[in-house]
Design an enzyme around this catalytic site. Structure first.
Site, PDB file in Angstrom:
ATOM      1  N   ASN A   1      67.324 -22.364 -58.625  1.00  0.00           N
ATOM      2  CA  ASN A   1      67.135 -23.800 -58.389  1.00  0.00           C
ATOM      3  C   ASN A   1      67.821 -24.618 -59.481  1.00  0.00           C
ATOM      4  O   ASN A   1      67.874 -24.210 -60.640  1.00  0.00           O
ATOM      5  CB  ASN A   1      65.647 -24.174 -58.247  1.00  0.00           C
ATOM      6  CG  ASN A   1      64.767 -23.646 -59.360  1.00  0.00           C
ATOM      7  OD1 ASN A   1      65.050 -22.631 -59.976  1.00  0.00           O
ATOM      8  ND2 ASN A   1      63.668 -24.339 -59.609  1.00  0.00           N
ATOM      9  N   ILE A   2      68.349 -25.751 -59.079  1.00  0.00           N
ATOM     10  CA  ILE A   2      69.099 -26.621 -59.998  1.00  0.00           C
ATOM     11  C   ILE A   2      68.547 -28.035 -59.857  1.00  0.00           C
ATOM     12  O   ILE A   2      68.821 -28.730 -58.872  1.00  0.00           O
ATOM     13  CB  ILE A   2      70.613 -26.577 -59.681  1.00  0.00           C
ATOM     14  CG1 ILE A   2      71.127 -25.124 -59.742  1.00  0.00           C
ATOM     15  CG2 ILE A   2      71.379 -27.477 -60.656  1.00  0.00           C
ATOM     16  CD1 ILE A   2      72.580 -24.943 -59.330  1.00  0.00           C
ATOM     17  N   GLU A   3      67.744 -28.423 -60.831  1.00  0.00           N
ATOM     18  CA  GLU A   3      67.082 -29.731 -60.764  1.00  0.00           C
ATOM     19  C   GLU A   3      67.957 -30.820 -61.393  1.00  0.00           C
ATOM     20  O   GLU A   3      68.978 -30.544 -62.018  1.00  0.00           O
ATOM     21  CB  GLU A   3      65.723 -29.632 -61.461  1.00  0.00           C
ATOM     22  CG  GLU A   3      64.799 -28.643 -60.746  1.00  0.00           C
ATOM     23  CD  GLU A   3      63.422 -28.511 -61.383  1.00  0.00           C
ATOM     24  OE1 GLU A   3      63.206 -29.032 -62.498  1.00  0.00           O
ATOM     25  OE2 GLU A   3      62.571 -27.866 -60.752  1.00  0.00           O
TER      26      GLU A   3
ATOM     27  N   CYS B   1      67.009 -26.237 -54.269  1.00  0.00           N
ATOM     28  CA  CYS B   1      66.297 -24.959 -54.388  1.00  0.00           C
ATOM     29  C   CYS B   1      67.247 -23.791 -54.662  1.00  0.00           C
ATOM     30  O   CYS B   1      68.475 -23.905 -54.506  1.00  0.00           O
ATOM     31  CB  CYS B   1      65.529 -24.675 -53.103  1.00  0.00           C
ATOM     32  SG  CYS B   1      64.133 -25.792 -52.810  1.00  0.00           S
TER      33      CYS B   1
ATOM     34  N   GLU C   1      67.451 -21.034 -52.889  1.00  0.00           N
ATOM     35  CA  GLU C   1      67.998 -20.435 -51.663  1.00  0.00           C
ATOM     36  C   GLU C   1      69.349 -21.044 -51.267  1.00  0.00           C
ATOM     37  O   GLU C   1      70.288 -20.308 -50.958  1.00  0.00           O
ATOM     38  CB  GLU C   1      66.972 -20.558 -50.531  1.00  0.00           C
ATOM     39  CG  GLU C   1      65.678 -19.772 -50.772  1.00  0.00           C
ATOM     40  CD  GLU C   1      64.585 -20.541 -51.499  1.00  0.00           C
ATOM     41  OE1 GLU C   1      64.899 -21.460 -52.280  1.00  0.00           O
ATOM     42  OE2 GLU C   1      63.411 -20.237 -51.269  1.00  0.00           O
TER      43      GLU C   1
ATOM     44  N   CYS D   1      60.484 -22.920 -49.093  1.00  0.00           N
ATOM     45  CA  CYS D   1      59.990 -24.196 -48.571  1.00  0.00           C
ATOM     46  C   CYS D   1      60.538 -24.413 -47.154  1.00  0.00           C
ATOM     47  O   CYS D   1      61.442 -23.698 -46.699  1.00  0.00           O
ATOM     48  CB  CYS D   1      60.384 -25.343 -49.495  1.00  0.00           C
ATOM     49  SG  CYS D   1      62.103 -25.853 -49.350  1.00  0.00           S
TER      50      CYS D   1
ATOM     51  N   CYS E   1      64.299 -24.930 -46.822  1.00  0.00           N
ATOM     52  CA  CYS E   1      65.029 -23.677 -47.071  1.00  0.00           C
ATOM     53  C   CYS E   1      64.931 -22.744 -45.875  1.00  0.00           C
ATOM     54  O   CYS E   1      65.896 -22.042 -45.563  1.00  0.00           O
ATOM     55  CB  CYS E   1      64.493 -22.989 -48.322  1.00  0.00           C
ATOM     56  SG  CYS E   1      65.037 -23.804 -49.836  1.00  0.00           S
TER      57      CYS E   1
END
Ligand code: THU
Length: 129
Positions: free
Chosen positions: A41-43, A52, A54, A85, A88
């Site tokens: 995941n890359i916020e 996310c 995925e 989620c 995803c």
């Protein structure tokens, strides 16, 4: 599932950029070319702009030239198992079959195996695809 997919997902989780949620997630896809593609995941400081693990793995697969998810593993450090989620599930289903297996893992290995159809039953289908 061979152990390498779980290991790949766990390894990918270490690359998570999750300074806001502090909830690292890793994903690994074995594609039809036999290769393993990974993601984390890359916020983003602008929270809705983050994404996310995925879709990161799906992006790696597509840019590697593959199109089909044969099997997939997902892991989150802070959950005994991490069900993808809703968004995803839809993204994964684009490249999976109803019977594609998705392995929900913890730090020690696979805790639950689910098919795509179990994760996303009664999914959106049209004559377009
Ligand atoms: N997250 C994923 O990477 N995959 C999921 O299926 C659920 C949530 C991430 C998004 C966010 O960076 C963090 O987990 C907390 O929600």
């Amino acid at each position: 599932m061979s152990h390498d997919l779980f290991e790949a997902a766990r390894g990918a989780m270490a690359f998570a950029h999750a300074p806001y949620s502090k909830f690292p997630v890793g994903a690994a896809i074995r594609a039809e070319d036999g290769k393993v593609y990974t993601g984390a995941n890359i916020e983003n400081l602008s929270f809705p702009q983050g994404w996310c693990a995925e879709p990161t793995a799906i992006s790696a697969m597509i840019m590697g030239g593959a199109k089909k998810i044969v099997e997939m593993a997902v892991i989150a450090e802070k959950l005994p198992l991490c069900p993808p989620c809703g968004g995803c599930r839809q993204k994964i289903s684009e490249f999976a079959s109803k019977g594609t297996k998705i392995y929900l893992c913890d730090e020690t290995g696979v805790k639950k195996t689910m098919t795509m159809d179990e994760l996303l039953p009664f999914s959106f289908e049209t004559e377009l695809g």
